[in-house]
Design an enzyme around this catalytic site. Structure first.
Site, PDB file in Angstrom:
ATOM      1  N   ASP A 100      40.604  39.622   1.029  1.00 21.93           N
ATOM      2  CA  ASP A 100      40.241  39.254   2.412  1.00 21.93           C
ATOM      3  C   ASP A 100      38.800  39.609   2.820  1.00 21.93           C
ATOM      4  O   ASP A 100      38.332  40.717   2.538  1.00 21.93           O
ATOM      5  CB  ASP A 100      41.116  40.014   3.421  1.00 21.93           C
ATOM      6  N   ARG A 103      49.939  45.791  10.059  1.00 18.08           N
ATOM      7  CA  ARG A 103      48.570  45.970   9.565  1.00 18.08           C
ATOM      8  C   ARG A 103      47.585  44.923  10.088  1.00 18.08           C
ATOM      9  O   ARG A 103      47.944  43.943  10.697  1.00 18.08           O
ATOM     10  CB  ARG A 103      48.571  45.935   8.045  1.00 18.08           C
TER      11      ARG A 103
HETATM   12  C1  FRU Z   1      46.177  39.831   3.112  1.00 22.66           C
HETATM   13  C2  FRU Z   1      46.510  41.313   2.890  1.00 22.66           C
HETATM   14  C3  FRU Z   1      46.412  42.095   4.195  1.00 22.66           C
HETATM   15  C4  FRU Z   1      46.139  43.497   3.703  1.00 22.66           C
HETATM   16  C5  FRU Z   1      45.266  43.251   2.509  1.00 22.66           C
HETATM   17  C6  FRU Z   1      45.441  44.208   1.371  1.00 22.66           C
HETATM   18  O1  FRU Z   1      45.738  39.209   1.941  1.00 22.66           O
HETATM   19  O2  FRU Z   1      47.795  41.440   2.319  1.00 22.66           O
HETATM   20  O3  FRU Z   1      47.562  41.991   4.990  1.00 22.66           O
HETATM   21  O4  FRU Z   1      45.516  44.281   4.666  1.00 22.66           O
HETATM   22  O5  FRU Z   1      45.560  41.935   2.055  1.00 22.66           O
HETATM   23  O6  FRU Z   1      44.538  43.973   0.343  1.00 22.66           O
END
Ligand code: FRU
Length: 465
Positions: free
Chosen positions: A43, A160
């Site tokens: 991300d 999150r």
């Molecule tokens: C989305 C995700 C988020 C998390 C991150 C962990 O791709 O799963 O929800 O914060 O990636 O890498």
């Protein structure tokens, strides 16, 4: 419709040319999309403009080209296009609240202080880090975690990826979540000082299982003068960012537009929007690989960021999505429309709305490798046909038909950004399709246009990194 045989015959007629990138040790590595020098990225995080610089952080595993050990990688840019790699910004603290990973979050400048809100794991808690003006020093807030657990009585599958905004003199936060046995939701918190948070209620929730079982990475922003924009990365029956435009009243979002996929290619995920220096709503998204884990590891890198896209309010209440106009600085020499070839291109083609049309990319001289974009005027669909994209059967090779939002009064306008293994397609400023292709042959650089284009322009693209 144009027959496959016709397309292959045309591809075969194209002269054989010198191999593109013959000396390049890695012909699949994009050249003008952002990716770290090596290893895994997912991300985009903490997008912010401050003191004349854009900062892009990203979920990063510094140890391998597979997901794990989440850090925040960091790059800066003056124009959102050319990026300079900076040292890793955030690492898990052994024994601390982010010992198992520094997960996604945002960065906002409040009272002149760039402030990061992010999720530490495990368990999932929300935390704050403040930065110096250059965003090179990062100070963990002594009161972390600022949200230590989900709201009382809520049994969640995820909690999150905070998105924070200002509402008058107060602060709001949306947290991505999923209700055990239920649907995705974005939980709304409020604060008067941005350090102490109170749970209120969901900002918005999935209307059914089809809208997602977990909503990750919420984005909530004003769009134009009247509307708000909600985008969530939905996991469930499908994994895709969904978005809506609508109204925001009494701390609740009410969608006023049909649900829209921000990208139809099946890769683009976990996008993050922010307001750029010109106050445009700009969004980046993660585009993962379409090949095996073993090949990712062998290549030593995995994951690319999309080009920056500008979001706007369409006159029908929906969303407009266009590539950032300044991307034209990447254009190198303009190519003869009768002889377009290369693995790093921008192609613009316009076609009459009522006639079939197709564009093939990365075709070999014998057509044994090629990716075809095929427009069906009756159904108003674009099919991305990757069945012959690569002779390597370990790569994704399918056919995907995407419905276009294309009124009868408009011609078909295709803007295609090809960056080696990455293709981003923008259709009439409303539909985006990002996909991955891994041709094996050095002569897989042919482009063919079929139909009766009323405009056709192509440029070689310069490297941005
Ligand atoms: C989305 C995700 C988020 C998390 C991150 C962990 O791709 O799963 O929800 O914060 O990636 O890498």
């Amino acid at each position: 419709m144009i027959s496959r045989r016709e397309l292959l015959a045309l591809a075969a007629a194209a002269p054989l040319t010198a191999a593109a990138g013959a000396e390049d040790p890695d012909p699949h590595r994009p050249r003008y999309h952002f990716l770290p020098p090596r290893n895994w990225m997912n991300d985009p995080n903490g997008l912010v403009w401050h003191e004349g610089k854009y900062h892009l952080f990203y979920q990063y595993n510094p140890n391998a080209a597979i997901w794990g050990d989440m850090h925040w990688g960091h790059a800066e840019s003056a124009d959102l296009i050319h990026w300079k790699h900076l040292p890793i910004a955030l690492a898990p603290v052994p024994g601390g609240y982010d010992k198992d990973g520094v997960f996604s979050g945002c960065c906002r400048v409040y009272d002149g202080v760039p402030t990061i809100f992010y999720t530490g794991v495990s368990p999932e808690t929300q935390n704050i880090i403040t930065c110096n003006g250059a965003l090179t020093e990062f100070k963990r807030y002594a009161g972390n975690p600022v949200i230590a657990r989900p709201p009382a009585g809520m049994d969640l599958t995820a909690f999150r990826d905070p998105c924070v905004w200002r509402d008058g003199s107060e602060y709001r936060m949306a947290i991505g979540a999923g209700l055990k046995g239920g649907n995705g939701t974005a939980l709304l918190y409020t604060s008067t000082d941005r350090f102490h948070w109170t749970y209120r209620h969901p900002l918005a929730s999935a209307a059914g299982r089809d809208d997602g079982e977990i909503w990750e990475c919420p984005n909530f922003f004003p769009l134009g003068r009247q509307k708000w924009f909600l985008c969530v990365s939905s996991t469930g029956p499908i994994r895709v960012p969904f978005c809506w435009t609508g109204s925001y009243r009494d701390l609740r979002f009410s969608p006023e537009s049909p649900r829209q996929k921000l990208d139809h290619g099946g890769y683009y995920y976990a996008p993050q929007a922010f307001e750029d220096a010109r106050r445009r709503l700009v969004i980046f998204g993660w585009i993962p690989e379409g090949r095996t884990k073993a090949e990712q590891v062998a290549a030593g890198w995995a994951g690319v960021q999309s080009l920056p896209r500008v979001l706007g309010a369409a006159s029908d209440g929906g969303l407009t999505i266009e590539p950032l106009p300044e991307l034209s600085v990447l254009r190198g020499p303009q190519l003869d429309p009768k002889n377009i070839r290369g693995d790093s291109l921008e192609v613009f083609a316009e076609f009459p709305r009522k006639r079939p049309a197709a564009l093939s990319l990365r075709g070999t001289h014998d057509g044994s490798e090629q990716t075809i974009l095929d427009f069906a005027p009756g159904a108003a669909t674009l099919t991305v046909d990757r069945q012959r994209a690569s002779l390597n059967s370990g790569t994704d090779r399918d056919r995907r038909t995407v419905p276009l939002d294309l009124p009868a009064s408009e011609s078909l306008r295709l803007r295609v950004f090809l960056d080696r293994s990455l293709v981003e397609i923008y259709v009439n400023g409303r539909t985006c399709i990002s996909t991955r292709i891994y041709p094996t042959r050095a002569d897989a650089i042919g482009v063919k246009v079929l139909g009766e284009p009323t405009a056709l322009e192509a440029w070689e693209m310069r490297s941005a990194l």
